[in-house]
Design a protein around this motif. Structure first.
Motif, short mmCIF file in Angstrom:
data_model
loop_
_atom_site.label_atom_id
_atom_site.label_comp_id
_atom_site.label_asym_id
_atom_site.label_seq_id
_atom_site.Cartn_x
_atom_site.Cartn_y
_atom_site.Cartn_z
N SER A 20 1.13 -0.88 0.13
CA SER A 20 -0.07 0.27 0.06
C SER A 20 0.65 1.34 0.22
N SER A 21 0.95 2.30 -0.69
CA SER A 21 1.05 3.97 -1.00
C SER A 21 1.29 4.14 0.93
N VAL A 22 0.27 3.56 2.10
CA VAL A 22 0.79 3.68 3.13
C VAL A 22 2.01 3.46 3.78
N ASP A 23 2.39 2.11 3.40
CA ASP A 23 3.50 1.72 3.86
C ASP A 23 4.42 2.19 3.67
N ILE A 24 4.39 2.38 1.89
CA ILE A 24 5.66 2.90 1.61
C ILE A 24 5.92 3.83 1.76
N ASN A 25 5.32 4.96 2.48
CA ASN A 25 5.37 6.43 2.44
C ASN A 25 6.20 6.07 4.32
N GLU A 26 5.36 5.31 5.25
CA GLU A 26 5.58 5.06 6.75
C GLU A 26 7.24 5.17 5.78
N ALA A 27 7.28 3.60 5.72
CA ALA A 27 8.98 3.14 4.90
C ALA A 27 9.80 4.40 5.37
N ALA A 28 9.72 4.88 3.57
CA ALA A 28 10.44 5.83 3.04
C ALA A 28 10.81 7.12 4.78
N LEU A 29 9.69 6.70 4.75
CA LEU A 29 9.85 8.34 6.25
C LEU A 29 10.83 8.06 7.39
N LEU A 30 10.97 7.18 7.83
CA LEU A 30 11.87 6.64 8.36
C LEU A 30 12.82 6.28 8.03
N LYS A 31 12.64 5.51 6.83
CA LYS A 31 14.51 5.25 6.33
C LYS A 31 14.96 6.76 6.06
N ALA A 32 14.28 8.37 5.69
CA ALA A 32 14.89 9.32 5.62
C ALA A 32 15.33 10.19 6.67
N VAL A 33 14.79 9.79 8.14
CA VAL A 33 14.42 10.12 9.56
C VAL A 33 15.59 9.86 10.09
N SER A 39 -13.27 1.24 -3.47
CA SER A 39 -13.45 0.21 -3.37
C SER A 39 -12.67 -0.98 -4.11
N VAL A 40 -11.45 -0.52 -4.72
CA VAL A 40 -11.36 -1.75 -5.76
C VAL A 40 -9.04 -1.38 -4.98
N GLY A 41 -9.49 0.04 -4.64
CA GLY A 41 -7.57 0.18 -4.24
C GLY A 41 -7.16 1.27 -5.70
N VAL A 88 -5.19 -10.87 -8.37
CA VAL A 88 -4.43 -9.89 -6.60
C VAL A 88 -5.71 -8.34 -6.70
N ILE A 89 -6.38 -8.61 -4.88
CA ILE A 89 -6.43 -7.78 -4.56
C ILE A 89 -5.76 -6.72 -3.90
N MET A 90 -6.05 -5.32 -4.54
CA MET A 90 -4.74 -4.02 -3.76
C MET A 90 -5.37 -3.86 -2.40
N PRO A 91 -4.37 -3.36 -1.23
CA PRO A 91 -4.08 -3.11 -0.55
C PRO A 91 -5.12 -2.04 0.09
N MET A 92 -5.43 -1.66 1.06
CA MET A 92 -6.34 -0.25 1.36
C MET A 92 -7.24 0.15 0.50
N CYS A 93 -8.60 -1.11 0.33
CA CYS A 93 -9.99 -1.22 0.23
C CYS A 93 -10.57 -1.47 0.90
N TRP A 94 -11.79 -1.53 0.08
CA TRP A 94 -13.20 -2.18 0.51
C TRP A 94 -12.62 -4.25 0.45
N CYS A 95 -12.95 -4.34 -0.75
CA CYS A 95 -12.75 -5.26 -1.21
C CYS A 95 -11.33 -6.39 -0.17
N ASN A 96 -10.32 -5.42 -0.17
CA ASN A 96 -9.08 -6.22 0.79
C ASN A 96 -9.73 -7.39 1.32
N GLY A 97 -11.08 -6.41 2.58
CA GLY A 97 -11.24 -6.48 3.49
C GLY A 97 -11.90 -7.66 3.40
N PHE A 98 -12.04 -8.69 2.38
CA PHE A 98 -13.02 -9.60 2.24
C PHE A 98 -12.19 -10.79 0.27
#
Length: 600
Positions: free
Chosen positions: A109-122, A516-518, A528-538
């Motif tokens: 997910s974009s959230v995971d990517i941004n988290e990892a990038a921000l942590l590495k940068a800091v 809906s589908v990411g 392949v269901i994308m993360p961070m969307c409604w369909c991923n929850g099912f």
């Protein structure tokens, strides 16, 4: 009992990232208490919250980009970023953005990517530029959190702010969510992570919620519950089974502090008797401070509810005060309830019902292969090959729960199959099979399963998603119609709208697709269901026989909400966009971008 583990089809890059995350989780699970409050771990949590804030701002920016009358996200300050935690604790975006992976290496997910990038940068830039203002601010925040968590001074949490959330639209019945300061939130989360890692091995396999990943096994999910139920049904063939369900009334709001404390301390004692490394006493002290900082009567009934009724006299926080008074007395009411939304509350949910799990799993061993018991937080389901076995297990469960001082929703007798069947939260044993006098469906953690293996999403989850789409369309219409009073009335358009009709329609379609589908792209493999969307929850529905009508209904509802906005756009005189933006907006993006297409 062995969990059924569901494997999502994925690309090699996604599998590599998942393996790295699992390895990271296992490494952090073995940390001692102070290891959860190192610079890196505290900064990791700060990065997580900062990326969450960015996502919230991004959602608000969607409306601000349509009309300048909508305040820019930067002017709204979320409650958990307080004065003692300034936003200026991270490097400028132009610096840390360079640490994002190249487009062809991004996965997850974009959230995971941004988290990892921000942590590495800091972690990199704070060493290179330790005298930068942001680096100094960050170090002060980190040291303060670590000192409070691991120091020798007596620990206490600040009083939480109670936020109301309506359970069902129009009911005026609210649930109290506890909002805490950012520093308290990180201490709560990291302490819970440490205790869960230390105590997880002593929980029973039937407990599925809030578990940790173990070696060569990810943490169980609701999809594993579906897998296990399907496997048990398959093992016993096509014969009629007997099912019972039970739900605890207002679980988090009704847990006595004495039960929470004794349950966690019992698991800690078991850990210390079987492990060489003992549970850190500071973690237990923080846990006790967590209990002391909140009770439903003090924080909600005598505090937040008064403010809620001032806004809406019919509104209320539902709480079975009379029944609790009979059980615990007036003095006992002062120490009942744990914060909803806190990480340590998840630990309490598993610890408080640990003895119940032990009793029912003893019966599972006694009736080898004839009884299945699964519990997700305070929801549980029993499936047995014989009615008598199901009745005995349900009786044992209810007796144990009531002995703990908890309340159970009144159990209903199941008659003929009708809509009323789905409204009950607790049921006496009923037959599950194809017969006329039998129930064709059972439901657990968002899924409904038919006796022949057909699976569908629970109607309540579908309705919630429909409401969410309607809310998004309503927000756009409110932005386009800031002064509109009556239905059907067309008002003069404010000069604040800054996008053309085609641009607004395109942005809205993309917003619905992402929800809906990411963020799908053409060329991605199907299945392949994308993360961070409604369909991923099912995603447990992948590869199964499913009822597709419910997903087509969501696709139709999405199109209707887009049509609502388009009709309004066509009635307004909007600014003209660039010629490239005025091309016809696609009305149909294809199967990969539909709810139905994810499980087809």
């Amino acid at each position: 009992m062995v969990y059924g583990v569901y494997h999502l089809q994925a690309t090699p890059l996604f599998e590599q990232r998942t393996a790295a995350l699992d390895s990271d989780l296992r490494e952090r699970k073995t940390m001692n208490f102070e290891g959860h409050f190192t610079d890196k771990e505290i900064i990791r949590q700060l990065c997580k919250e900062r990326v969450k804030l960015a996502r919230q701002r991004h959602d608000r920016m969607f409306l601000h980009n349509i009309s300048s009358q909508r305040l820019p996200p930067s002017l709204g300050k979320p409650s958990h970023w307080e004065d003692d935690v300034p936003l200026e604790i991270f490097p400028p975006r132009r610096l840390w953005h360079r640490f994002r992976p190249a487009a062809n290496l991004r996965c997850g997910s974009s959230v995971d990517i941004n988290e990892a990038a921000l942590l590495k940068a800091v972690m990199t830039l704070r060493k290179k530029t330790p005298h930068a203002t942001w680096a100094k601010n960050l170090q002060l925040v980190v040291e303060d959190i670590r000192k409070r968590a691991t120091g020798t001074a007596s620990f206490s949490f600040n009083e939480p702010t109670i936020l109301e959330e309506e359970k069902e639209p129009g009911t005026n019945v609210f649930r109290p969510l506890a909002g805490v300061s950012l520093k308290d939130k990180i201490i709560d989360r990291q302490t819970a992570r440490y205790l869960r890692g230390a105590l997880d091995d002593f929980l029973h396999p039937s407990c599925l919620a809030f578990r940790c990943a173990r070696k060569q096994r990810p943490a169980p999910t609701i999809h594993d519950a579906l897998e296990t139920l399907m496997a048990f049904r398959s093992t016993l063939g096509s014969k009629t089974l007997y099912v019972a369900e039970c739900d605890i009334r207002g679980f988090f709001d009704c847990v006595p502090h004495a039960l929470a404390q004794s349950s966690v301390e019992a698991l800690v004692a078991q850990h210390d008797s079987e492990r060489a490394e003992k549970v850190d006493k500071r973690a237990v002290e923080i846990f006790l401070a967590y209990l002391a900082a909140y009770s439903f009567k003090r924080n909600v009934r005598e505090g937040a509810e008064k403010a809620l009724k001032a806004k809406n006299p019919r509104a209320k926080f539902k709480w079975p005060e009379a029944e609790l008074l009979d059980l615990h007395g007036s003095a006992g009411l002062e120490k009942i309830g744990v914060p909803q939304g806190g990480a340590l509350s998840c630990l309490i949910a598993n610890a408080a019902l640990h003895s119940v799990d032990a009793e029912i799993e003893r019966l599972m061993r006694q009736f080898s292969g004839k009884l299945l018991y699964l519990r997700y937080c305070d929801d549980m389901i029993l499936v047995a090959s014989e009615r008598s076995i199901c009745e005995e297990a349900l009786g044992a469960y209810c007796e144990r729960v009531e002995n703990l001082g908890l309340l159970i929703h009144q159990r209903k007798e199941v008659g003929s199959y009708s809509k009323e069947f789905y409204s009950g939260k607790s049921h006496h044993p009923y037959p599950w099979g194809p017969g006329k006098e039998e129930m064709p469906w059972i439901q657990f953690v968002g899924y409904q399963i038919r006796h022949d293996g057909l699976v569908r999403v629970r109607l309540r989850s579908l309705k919630k998603q429909r409401r969410r789409m309607t809310e998004i369309a309503d927000q756009v219409l409110a932005t386009l119609n800031p002064g509109r009073k009556r239905k059907g009335e067309i008002t003069a358009l404010s000069k604040s709208v800054r996008r053309s009709a085609r641009q607004i329609e395109h942005r809205l379609r993309q917003r619905f697709i992402s929800l809906s589908v990411g963020r799908r792209q053409l060329g991605q493999p199907s299945g392949v269901i994308m993360p961070m969307c409604w369909c991923n929850g099912f995603r447990g529905l992948l590869g199964r026989q499913v009822i597709s009508g419910s997903f087509k209904m969501l696709d139709r509802h999405r199109n209707r909400q887009i049509a609502r906005v388009v009709r309004r756009l066509n009635s307004l005189h909007l600014p003209k966009g660039d010629s490239r933006d005025e091309l016809e907006v696609l009305r149909y993006y294809g199967t990969p971008f539909s709810y139905w297409g994810q499980f087809h």
